[in-house]
Design an enzyme around this catalytic site. Structure first.
Site, PDB file in Angstrom:
ATOM      1  N   CYS A   1       3.402  -6.610   9.741  1.00  0.00           N
ATOM      2  CA  CYS A   1       3.083  -5.587   8.735  1.00  0.00           C
ATOM      3  C   CYS A   1       4.427  -5.089   8.242  1.00  0.00           C
ATOM      4  CB  CYS A   1       2.286  -4.442   9.363  1.00  0.00           C
ATOM      5  SG  CYS A   1       2.118  -3.011   8.279  1.00  0.00           S
TER       6      CYS A   1
ATOM      7  N   SER B   1       0.835  -1.202   0.000  1.00  0.00           N
ATOM      8  CA  SER B   1       0.000   0.000   0.000  1.00  0.00           C
ATOM      9  C   SER B   1       0.877   1.263   0.000  1.00  0.00           C
ATOM     10  CB  SER B   1      -0.896   0.008   1.235  1.00  0.00           C
ATOM     11  OG  SER B   1      -0.093   0.036   2.402  1.00  0.00           O
TER      12      SER B   1
ATOM     13  N   GLU C   1       3.399   6.653   7.438  1.00  0.00           N
ATOM     14  CA  GLU C   1       3.199   7.300   6.129  1.00  0.00           C
ATOM     15  C   GLU C   1       3.139   8.826   6.259  1.00  0.00           C
ATOM     16  OE1 GLU C   1       3.024   6.126   2.962  1.00  0.00           O
ATOM     17  OE2 GLU C   1       3.246   3.982   3.413  1.00  0.00           O
TER      18      GLU C   1
ATOM     19  N   CYS D   1       3.126  -7.120   1.475  1.00  0.00           N
ATOM     20  CA  CYS D   1       2.034  -6.592   2.292  1.00  0.00           C
ATOM     21  C   CYS D   1       1.368  -7.776   2.984  1.00  0.00           C
ATOM     22  CB  CYS D   1       1.062  -5.880   1.358  1.00  0.00           C
ATOM     23  SG  CYS D   1      -0.493  -5.412   2.133  1.00  0.00           S
TER      24      CYS D   1
HETATM   25  N1  DGL Z   1       2.313  -2.858   4.746  1.00  0.00           N
HETATM   26  C1  DGL Z   1       1.071  -3.536   4.642  1.00  0.00           C
HETATM   27  C2  DGL Z   1       1.008  -4.780   5.488  1.00  0.00           C
HETATM   28  O1  DGL Z   1       2.033  -5.424   5.623  1.00  0.00           O
HETATM   29  C3  DGL Z   1      -0.186  -2.696   4.555  1.00  0.00           C
HETATM   30  C4  DGL Z   1      -0.427  -1.737   5.657  1.00  0.00           C
HETATM   31  C5  DGL Z   1      -1.629  -0.858   5.445  1.00  0.00           C
HETATM   32  O2  DGL Z   1      -1.747  -0.233   4.380  1.00  0.00           O
HETATM   33  O3  DGL Z   1      -2.476  -0.816   6.353  1.00  0.00           O
HETATM   34  O4  DGL Z   1      -0.009  -5.172   5.993  1.00  0.00           O
END
Ligand code: DGL
Length: 281
Positions: A185, A14, A153, A76
């Site tokens: 994450c 994302s 972010e 992700c």
């Molecule tokens: N970096 C992503 C993950 O590992 C997505 C995080 C997000 O956009 O909430 O879940």
């Protein structure tokens, strides 16, 4: 005979979280070219429904398929937990996620494992299922941390509020006496400095990004898809602000990457039209 394939490895997330995966892959496979896709117009994914995630992942993979990637990596956890199984059979190239490599590594080290992740990943129960499939005796504690991705972010990593928020999420895991903590994450590796200050030294930190890079290498070898580019080629594309992404990435890449904006809906519309024309001709 060993064949060579210099098409890019597609990596998506994302936002800037997947850069942690990008870096591990680039370190291990410097002769591969990489196409990095950040869907930053629609982040955070972690607060989205599984229907939305599935739709976003299908759109990204369709775009990647037309960009001729030889393999796609879901950098992700949210997409890996909610969409990987469904989309794997829909595309002709291999697709790897981060949950399984992370779970395998944790099962090797831990007996009481904590997972910090987005809400969607925690709700999916993917890490517990994957770890206990390997060893049902391992205890797994998952906690959704919805505030962390927006803080990262928004470039608020070193704010006191971020440290306080992290403590709020991690303390209940420490009370369970975890011996292992997974970054569930990909964004959270960016918080490593702060996390290391919160958790006792003896807790093993698992970054699935490291293990997914090993899996990518293995998969490329098995499928005879290894590249041999003599120079490093990477393209970054985003669905939101290229300027924001470039600015944030500098911290981890050490340079401001050139970033292209793409409109997924326009691109997919064009692809549908050109497919229809191909079918007519
Ligand atoms: N970096 C992503 C993950 O590992 C997505 C995080 C997000 O956009 O909430 O879940």
């Amino acid at each position: 005979m060993r064949t060579v394939n210099n098409c890019p490895i597609g990596i998506f997330d994302s936002g800037v979280g997947g850069l942690t995966v990008f870096q591990e892959i680039h370190k291990l496979l410097p002769q591969e070219s990489i196409l990095y896709f950040a869907d930053n117009a629609r982040l955070p994914y972690g607060n989205r429904s599984s229907t939305e995630i599935l739709q976003f992942v299908r759109e990204i993979l369709t775009w990647m398929s037309h960009s001729k990637v030889k393999i796609a990596i879901m950098a992700c956890n949210t997409s890996s937990a909610l969409a990987l199984e469904a989309v794997r059979k829909e595309f002709s190239f291999p697709i790897l996620g981060v949950v399984l490599p992370g779970a395998r590594a944790a099962a090797k080290y831990g007996r009481s494992v904590g997972v910090i992740s987005t809400l969607a990943t925690a709700k999916s129960d993917s890490y517990r299922q994957a770890i206990q499939e390997i060893n049902p005796d391992i205890k797994v504690w998952q906690i959704g941390c919805p505030e962390l991705v927006p803080l990262i972010e928004r470039d608020k990593i070193h704010d006191f509020h971020t440290q306080k928020t992290l403590k709020k999420y991690i303390n209940p895991l420490l009370e369970k006496n975890i011996d292992t903590l997974i970054y569930g994450c990909t964004h959270y590796k960016h918080l490593e400095e702060i996390i290391k200050n919160i958790i006792p030294y003896k807790i093993e930190l698992i970054d699935p990004a490291y293990y997914v890079a090993q899996s990518v290498k293995k998969e490329l070898e098995i499928m005879s898809l290894r590249g041999n580019n003599s120079y490093f080629s990477v393209r970054f594309v985003v669905t939101g602000s290229p300027k924001n992404f470039s600015h944030l990435s500098k911290k981890w890449l050490g340079y401001y990457p050139l970033v292209d904006f793409i409109s997924l809906s326009r691109n997919l519309q064009e692809l549908i039209i050109s497919n229809k024309m191909d079918q007519k001709n």
